[in-house]
Design a protein around this motif. Structure first.
Motif, PDB file in Angstrom:
ATOM      1  N   UNK A   1      22.074  35.654  19.992  1.00  0.00           N
ATOM      2  CA  UNK A   1      22.615  36.725  19.147  1.00  0.00           C
ATOM      3  C   UNK A   1      24.024  36.325  18.712  1.00  0.00           C
ATOM      4  N   UNK A   2      24.215  36.232  17.408  1.00  0.00           N
ATOM      5  CA  UNK A   2      25.493  35.767  16.864  1.00  0.00           C
ATOM      6  C   UNK A   2      26.099  36.802  15.931  1.00  0.00           C
ATOM      7  N   UNK A   3      27.430  36.870  15.947  1.00  0.00           N
ATOM      8  CA  UNK A   3      28.183  37.645  14.971  1.00  0.00           C
ATOM      9  C   UNK A   3      28.962  36.675  14.106  1.00  0.00           C
TER      10      UNK A   3
ATOM     11  N   UNK B   1      29.888  47.887  17.115  1.00  0.00           N
ATOM     12  CA  UNK B   1      28.915  47.320  18.040  1.00  0.00           C
ATOM     13  C   UNK B   1      29.304  47.682  19.468  1.00  0.00           C
ATOM     14  N   UNK B   2      28.309  47.802  20.307  1.00  0.00           N
ATOM     15  CA  UNK B   2      28.556  48.061  21.720  1.00  0.00           C
ATOM     16  C   UNK B   2      29.154  46.828  22.389  1.00  0.00           C
ATOM     17  N   UNK B   3      29.773  47.035  23.529  1.00  0.00           N
ATOM     18  CA  UNK B   3      30.297  45.917  24.310  1.00  0.00           C
ATOM     19  C   UNK B   3      29.150  44.981  24.691  1.00  0.00           C
TER      20      UNK B   3
ATOM     21  N   UNK C   1      30.420  34.518  18.844  1.00  0.00           N
ATOM     22  CA  UNK C   1      31.078  35.065  17.658  1.00  0.00           C
ATOM     23  C   UNK C   1      31.705  33.899  16.905  1.00  0.00           C
ATOM     24  N   UNK C   2      31.396  33.804  15.607  1.00  0.00           N
ATOM     25  CA  UNK C   2      31.917  32.721  14.771  1.00  0.00           C
ATOM     26  C   UNK C   2      32.814  33.320  13.688  1.00  0.00           C
TER      27      UNK C   2
ATOM     28  N   UNK D   1      35.540  41.975  23.269  1.00  0.00           N
ATOM     29  CA  UNK D   1      34.772  43.124  23.763  1.00  0.00           C
ATOM     30  C   UNK D   1      33.287  42.993  23.452  1.00  0.00           C
ATOM     31  N   UNK D   2      32.944  42.495  22.264  1.00  0.00           N
ATOM     32  CA  UNK D   2      31.532  42.469  21.869  1.00  0.00           C
ATOM     33  C   UNK D   2      30.800  41.222  22.369  1.00  0.00           C
TER      34      UNK D   2
END
Length: 197
Positions: free
Chosen positions: A39-41, A98-100, A106-107, A127-128
């Motif tokens: 899972x990536x942001x 988004x939830x913690x 994360x990019x 946090x995420x």
């Protein structure tokens, strides 16, 4: 200033895919060594040129959230076509919806200078992330070249500066990250850090 910056990127959206270039995207994806199901942001995703490649790498069992504060950028991203693992979210990095512990990685690709409060952004991104998750700050050039370009452009991005690799490393450690590594070269800026377990 926030609205001026958003308007600046809104105006660039229509031509961003052609002008921004994507030569480095395959190299970024290769170096990340992504695994199916991750899972990536993708923060500051713009028109999604990196997000689409990330989504292909994590496959349909994974998730890539393309986050940008410019609705017009995301509209172009939608029109360019989404991989099945990609989602589009319009929001500010300082108030992530988004939830913690939502993401494995994360990019921040070609966007970190535009965060109006970089320290707060790092706390929010931490946090995420899941414990042990990784944060990446990546640019196609080093900090000196990026900063010179923004000063030359002027206007809303004139003061949007990228910290040197050493300075960002200190910021990351102060925000609770560990195992920080930084490269700040003429042709690449690559910083990664791990959220402590």
């Amino acid at each position: 200033m926030r609205d001026q910056r958003r308007a600046f990127f809104d105006q660039l959206a229509a031509s961003w895919e052609q002008e921004a270039g994507s030569e480095v995207v395959p190299h970024v994806v290769e170096r990340l060594q992504l695994r199916p199901g991750e899972r990536l942001l993708d923060v500051g995703a713009g028109t999604g040129r990196l997000s689409r490649a990330l989504a292909a790498a994590v496959g349909p069992s994974g998730l890539v959230v393309s986050l940008d504060f410019s609705y017009r950028m995301l509209r172009v991203a939608r029109d360019c076509g989404q991989a099945s693992a990609q989602r589009l979210v319009c929001a500010d990095v300082l108030s992530l919806p988004f939830a913690a512990c939502s993401f494995d990685r994360v990019v921040c690709f070609c966007c970190f200078p535009h965060f109006r409060d970089q320290h707060r952004a790092l706390h929010t991104l931490r946090r995420v992330l899941v414990p042990g998750g990784k944060l990446y700050v990546i640019h196609e050039e080093g900090s000196q070249a990026i900063n010179m370009r923004h000063r030359d452009i002027g206007g809303p991005v004139e003061h949007d500066l990228l910290p040197s690799g050493d300075a960002l490393a200190l910021m990351l450690e102060a925000c609770g990250f560990q195992s920080v590594t930084c490269e700040d070269r003429l042709d690449l800026y690559w910083t990664e850090a791990v959220k402590a377990l």
